[in-house]
Design a protein around this motif. Structure first.
Motif, mmCIF file in Angstrom:
data_model
loop_
_atom_site.group_PDB
_atom_site.id
_atom_site.type_symbol
_atom_site.label_atom_id
_atom_site.label_comp_id
_atom_site.label_asym_id
_atom_site.label_seq_id
_atom_site.Cartn_x
_atom_site.Cartn_y
_atom_site.Cartn_z
ATOM 1 N N UNK A 141 0.836 -1.190 0.000
ATOM 2 C CA UNK A 141 0.000 0.000 0.000
ATOM 3 C C UNK A 141 0.878 1.249 0.000
ATOM 4 N N UNK A 142 0.397 2.335 -0.610
ATOM 5 C CA UNK A 142 1.125 3.598 -0.540
ATOM 6 C C UNK A 142 1.142 4.117 0.903
ATOM 7 N N UNK A 143 2.094 5.004 1.185
ATOM 8 C CA UNK A 143 2.235 5.528 2.545
ATOM 9 C C UNK A 143 1.962 7.024 2.567
ATOM 10 N N UNK A 144 1.320 7.439 3.661
ATOM 11 C CA UNK A 144 0.938 8.826 3.926
ATOM 12 C C UNK A 144 1.823 9.297 5.070
ATOM 13 N N UNK A 145 2.749 10.211 4.770
ATOM 14 C CA UNK A 145 3.879 10.496 5.647
ATOM 15 C C UNK A 145 3.798 11.872 6.303
ATOM 16 N N UNK A 184 4.141 3.569 -3.476
ATOM 17 C CA UNK A 184 4.075 5.023 -3.628
ATOM 18 C C UNK A 184 4.158 5.650 -2.247
ATOM 19 N N UNK A 185 4.511 6.939 -2.218
ATOM 20 C CA UNK A 185 4.622 7.666 -0.949
ATOM 21 C C UNK A 185 4.290 9.131 -1.188
ATOM 22 N N UNK A 234 13.745 13.029 -5.100
ATOM 23 C CA UNK A 234 14.724 12.019 -5.534
ATOM 24 C C UNK A 234 14.270 10.606 -5.167
ATOM 25 N N UNK A 235 13.428 10.498 -4.134
ATOM 26 C CA UNK A 235 12.873 9.206 -3.750
ATOM 27 C C UNK A 235 11.540 8.930 -4.437
ATOM 28 N N UNK A 236 11.216 9.745 -5.439
ATOM 29 C CA UNK A 236 9.992 9.559 -6.218
ATOM 30 C C UNK A 236 8.745 9.670 -5.343
ATOM 31 N N UNK A 237 8.772 10.617 -4.415
ATOM 32 C CA UNK A 237 7.614 10.860 -3.544
ATOM 33 C C UNK A 237 6.704 11.918 -4.163
ATOM 34 N N UNK A 275 -5.333 9.566 -8.049
ATOM 35 C CA UNK A 275 -5.734 8.210 -8.434
ATOM 36 C C UNK A 275 -4.509 7.323 -8.655
ATOM 37 N N UNK A 276 -3.469 7.896 -9.260
ATOM 38 C CA UNK A 276 -2.255 7.114 -9.511
ATOM 39 C C UNK A 276 -1.547 6.783 -8.191
ATOM 40 N N UNK A 277 -1.445 7.750 -7.294
ATOM 41 C CA UNK A 277 -0.831 7.517 -5.990
ATOM 42 C C UNK A 277 -1.528 6.377 -5.253
ATOM 43 N N UNK A 278 -2.848 6.357 -5.324
ATOM 44 C CA UNK A 278 -3.629 5.338 -4.626
ATOM 45 C C UNK A 278 -3.800 4.049 -5.442
ATOM 46 N N UNK A 279 -3.216 4.023 -6.634
ATOM 47 C CA UNK A 279 -3.303 2.849 -7.520
ATOM 48 C C UNK A 279 -4.754 2.495 -7.814
ATOM 49 N N UNK A 280 -5.531 3.528 -8.142
ATOM 50 C CA UNK A 280 -6.938 3.363 -8.468
ATOM 51 C C UNK A 280 -7.183 3.777 -9.905
#
Length: 278
Positions: free
Chosen positions: A135-139, A161-162, A179-182, A267-272
């Motif tokens: 799952x993506x992370x919410x930081x 994703x992050x 740089x970490x693709x966040x 939508x892309x971040x959440x893979x939806x």
């Protein structure tokens, strides 16, 4: 044009809404209706403890047709309560279809409401859990970048994703996260001419495909709103278009195009899959 209307064709995603906060206890449905009228079609409800993560999930189920999804996690402020039982319950919550991301997790060395070793332990454990669940992370990061970055870097390749939520930091952290693709979440902080000047200068540096928008409601009410909010001093998702308008101006972009792009990014971040507009 009112602050709730925005561009007539604009559709928005608010990636940070604390709808379980007691400030919304008596009028959550009206808040969601104002958001709908403002063009906010997707809202990510933030879980900051096990109990609040359960509540965010319950709200998604209470209002199934309002574009609500949830996160499940333990905020660094609450890290002292993170134990094996909390981790096990989070694991179950992350399996629920309405829960789209793990978090809010991270480090906060500004207030230190939980001891720093507890924060780091909770953060690393939740990163591992998110990697396990894919799952993506919410930081969350505040005044802790030198320690936060290596912990995130160690797990980043194993995470889909992050997003660094409510980014208010300086240039070097911004570029480290990019740089970490966040993804980078921007709030109404950018609408504050006192505190938000440095952030406003950095907004054009965020790549178009990495920008997300959020209110962090009921917090961070945009300081420059031209109208009195429905409830004095309380932020709501309906104010998201105002934040988006400010971002578009700072970036020299069209507001409707920025709305469409940040919605697609969400939508892309959440893979939806993005909804079919036909």
């Amino acid at each position: 044009m009112s602050i709730q209307e925005g561009s007539p064709a604009a559709r928005w995603a608010d990636i940070g809404v604390n709808l379980g906060d007691r400030q919304f206890r008596d009028d959550a449905e009206a808040v969601l209706e104002r958001a709908r009228q403002a063009g906010v079609e997707l809202m990510l409800l933030t879980g900051t403890s096990v109990a609040e993560s359960r509540q965010a999930l319950a709200l998604c189920r209470d209002f199934p047709d309002r574009g609500l999804l949830a996160t499940a996690g333990v905020h660094p402020h609450n890290a002292r309560s993170f134990d094996d039982d909390a981790r096990a319950e989070l694991a179950g919550l992350l399996d629920q279809p309405e829960v789209a991301a793990a978090g809010e997790m991270g480090l906060d060395f500004n207030r230190d409401f939980s001891p720093r070793p507890d924060q780091e332990k909770a953060f690393e454990s939740q990163l591992a859990l998110a990697a396990e669940k894919q799952l993506p992370v919410f930081l969350h990061q505040r005044d802790a970048h030198p320690r936060f970055l290596p912990l995130l870097r160690a797990w980043r390749d194993r995470l889909p994703a992050a997003v660094v939520h409510c980014f208010t930091d300086q240039r070097r952290p911004l570029y480290d996260y990019l740089d970490l693709d966040c993804y980078i979440g921007i709030t109404g902080w950018v609408c504050d001419e006192r505190r938000g000047k440095e952030l406003a200068a950095l907004v054009p540096d965020i790549p178009a495909d990495r920008l997300l928008v959020e209110t962090d409601a009921p917090y961070l009410l945009p300081r420059d709103l031209p109208e009195t909010p429905a409830v004095k001093r309380r932020n709501e998702p309906c104010h998201l278009p105002w934040i988006g308008r400010r971002l578009a101006a700072l970036r020299g972009e069209d507001e409707a195009e920025l709305a469409a792009r940040t919605l697609a990014n969400t939508y892309r971040f959440l893979n939806l899959p993005a909804p079919d507009r036909d």
